[in-house]
Design an enzyme around this catalytic site. Structure first.
Site, PDB file in Angstrom:
ATOM      1  N   SER A  19       0.817  -1.211   0.000  1.00  0.00           N
ATOM      2  CA  SER A  19       0.000   0.000   0.000  1.00  0.00           C
ATOM      3  C   SER A  19       0.856   1.268   0.000  1.00  0.00           C
ATOM      4  O   SER A  19       1.808   1.392   0.779  1.00  0.00           O
ATOM      5  CB  SER A  19      -0.925   0.011   1.221  1.00  0.00           C
ATOM      6  OG  SER A  19      -1.644   1.234   1.270  1.00  0.00           O
ATOM      7  N   SER A  21      -0.784   4.183   0.437  1.00  0.00           N
ATOM      8  CA  SER A  21      -1.632   5.155   1.118  1.00  0.00           C
ATOM      9  C   SER A  21      -0.901   5.945   2.200  1.00  0.00           C
ATOM     10  O   SER A  21      -1.139   7.155   2.343  1.00  0.00           O
ATOM     11  CB  SER A  21      -2.849   4.454   1.714  1.00  0.00           C
ATOM     12  OG  SER A  21      -3.720   3.998   0.700  1.00  0.00           O
ATOM     13  N   LYS A  69     -13.809  -4.441   2.477  1.00  0.00           N
ATOM     14  CA  LYS A  69     -14.797  -3.408   2.145  1.00  0.00           C
ATOM     15  C   LYS A  69     -16.220  -3.819   2.529  1.00  0.00           C
ATOM     16  O   LYS A  69     -17.019  -2.971   2.938  1.00  0.00           O
ATOM     17  CB  LYS A  69     -14.700  -3.049   0.668  1.00  0.00           C
ATOM     18  CG  LYS A  69     -13.362  -2.413   0.317  1.00  0.00           C
ATOM     19  CD  LYS A  69     -13.221  -2.107  -1.159  1.00  0.00           C
ATOM     20  CE  LYS A  69     -11.836  -1.575  -1.470  1.00  0.00           C
ATOM     21  NZ  LYS A  69     -11.654  -1.254  -2.902  1.00  0.00           N
ATOM     22  N   ASP A 105     -13.806   5.133  -3.521  1.00  0.00           N
ATOM     23  CA  ASP A 105     -13.318   4.508  -4.747  1.00  0.00           C
ATOM     24  C   ASP A 105     -14.070   5.023  -5.973  1.00  0.00           C
ATOM     25  O   ASP A 105     -13.483   5.215  -7.041  1.00  0.00           O
ATOM     26  CB  ASP A 105     -13.462   2.986  -4.679  1.00  0.00           C
ATOM     27  CG  ASP A 105     -12.418   2.334  -3.798  1.00  0.00           C
ATOM     28  OD1 ASP A 105     -11.360   2.943  -3.557  1.00  0.00           O
ATOM     29  OD2 ASP A 105     -12.661   1.195  -3.339  1.00  0.00           O
ATOM     30  N   GLY A 128     -14.008  -8.058 -14.423  1.00  0.00           N
ATOM     31  CA  GLY A 128     -14.091  -8.461 -13.023  1.00  0.00           C
ATOM     32  C   GLY A 128     -15.457  -8.124 -12.460  1.00  0.00           C
ATOM     33  O   GLY A 128     -16.166  -7.264 -12.991  1.00  0.00           O
ATOM     34  N   ALA A 129     -15.839  -8.801 -11.374  1.00  0.00           N
ATOM     35  CA  ALA A 129     -17.191  -8.625 -10.831  1.00  0.00           C
ATOM     36  C   ALA A 129     -17.207  -8.522  -9.312  1.00  0.00           C
ATOM     37  O   ALA A 129     -18.210  -8.817  -8.685  1.00  0.00           O
ATOM     38  CB  ALA A 129     -18.078  -9.789 -11.276  1.00  0.00           C
ATOM     39  N   ARG A 154     -17.100 -16.054 -14.197  1.00  0.00           N
ATOM     40  CA  ARG A 154     -18.384 -16.687 -13.900  1.00  0.00           C
ATOM     41  C   ARG A 154     -19.490 -15.664 -14.162  1.00  0.00           C
ATOM     42  O   ARG A 154     -19.752 -14.802 -13.314  1.00  0.00           O
ATOM     43  CB  ARG A 154     -18.411 -17.147 -12.437  1.00  0.00           C
ATOM     44  CG  ARG A 154     -17.367 -18.214 -12.105  1.00  0.00           C
ATOM     45  CD  ARG A 154     -17.289 -18.510 -10.610  1.00  0.00           C
ATOM     46  NE  ARG A 154     -16.750 -17.377  -9.858  1.00  0.00           N
ATOM     47  CZ  ARG A 154     -17.433 -16.637  -9.008  1.00  0.00           C
ATOM     48  NH1 ARG A 154     -18.726 -16.898  -8.776  1.00  0.00           N
ATOM     49  NH2 ARG A 154     -16.871 -15.643  -8.373  1.00  0.00           N
TER      50      ARG A 154
END
Length: 283
Positions: A19, A21, A69, A105, A128-129, A154
């Site tokens: 990270s 950040s 998250k 985000d 992506g999902a 998927r």
């Protein structure tokens, strides 16, 4: 109201060593003249609730990255609109009345796309999902997208994104990752974790038609998809822009509790954060 002693901040996630950040936030608080500390902590999802409960009044807030998250969303007693839409919280303001959850985000993606000259778009693609895909979906709709293709291993995993699309009046179409071809679109946002290795045929098929690729990965750059992208005539950028802008929005939250209210001298703060990021100190 937060106590004057609430000066501690951190980014939690698993993994977390990559990270950047801390350097971004340290640069911002130096400009603000805030004597706050910001650290990293590796926190598995199974231990999140327990670690959160242990924090005392010296703690001001947390940045939460993967895979925390959803847990941060569940811990929030109040959530902003973007968090409610996505079911994901990446920012917790530790108010005495209970954690307040925000999703910065979404704004980070919007602002990073605007930096690349994308101020409006009708159709776009997400690869992506997961949780970041939900943020990308909301961000693209804020830029005007009404038709969004979601490419996933998927296709049934796209169902939660289709539900978000219905709420926003946006058509979300699932497409298998191994599809032999994809229609050209002006913007693709890739949200796959950095350790996911795309097969070369899949990456090459996605790259056809070019356009702009924003890959949210920055710690393992370039990704296989980013490496394949120029062959299709497009341009690929990493997730550093998203990281920068979502961090600035987090600073707003930690400074005055309002993600929509700019900070005084925000241009100077953003420039300092960008310089710190470019310097690469603390990788």
């Amino acid at each position: 109201m937060l106590s004057p002693d609430a000066t501690r901040l951190a980014v939690w996630g698993d993994p977390i060593a990559h990270s950047r950040s801390p350097q971004l936030h340290a640069a911002a608080y130096a400009v603000l003249g805030a004597d706050w500390t910001y650290e990293r902590r590796q926190v598995p999802e199974s231990l999140f609730a327990g670690f959160l409960a242990e924090l005392d009044s010296t703690w001001r807030g947390l940045s939460c990255t993967m895979p925390l998250k959803a847990a941060a969303f569940a811990a929030s007693v109040v959530r902003d609109r973007r968090a409610k839409l996505t079911g994901a919280v990446n920012t917790l303001l530790l108010d005495p009345s209970g954690p307040r959850g925000f999703n910065t985000d979404v704004g980070g993606i919007v602002r990073s796309l605007q930096d690349e000259g994308i101020t409006a778009v009708d159709g776009a693609r997400i690869v992506g999902a997961g949780a970041t895909a939900a943020s990308a979906l909301v961000a693209l709709t804020e830029l005007g997208a009404r038709h969004i293709e979601v490419v996933a291993r998927r296709p049934h995993a796209v169902a939660p994104l289709e539900a978000i699309g219905e709420r926003l009046g946006v058509t979300v179409r699932p497409v298998p990752l191994d599809a032999p071809a994809h229609a050209p679109l002006p913007v693709t946002v890739a949200t796959l974790p950095g350790d996911v290795r795309l097969a070369a045929p899949s990456a090459e098929a996605l790259a056809v038609g070019g356009g702009l690729l924003v890959d949210v990965v920055y710690g393992q750059w370039p990704t296989p998809l980013a490496q394949a992208w120029p062959a299709g005539g497009g341009r690929a950028v990493s997730g550093l822009g998203m990281l920068l802008h979502q961090a600035l929005l987090q600073v707003r939250v930690f400074a005055h509790g309002d993600v929509d209210a700019p900070l005084g001298g925000e241009d100077v703060i953003l420039a300092a954060m960008r310089q710190a990021l470019d310097a690469g100190v603390g990788d």
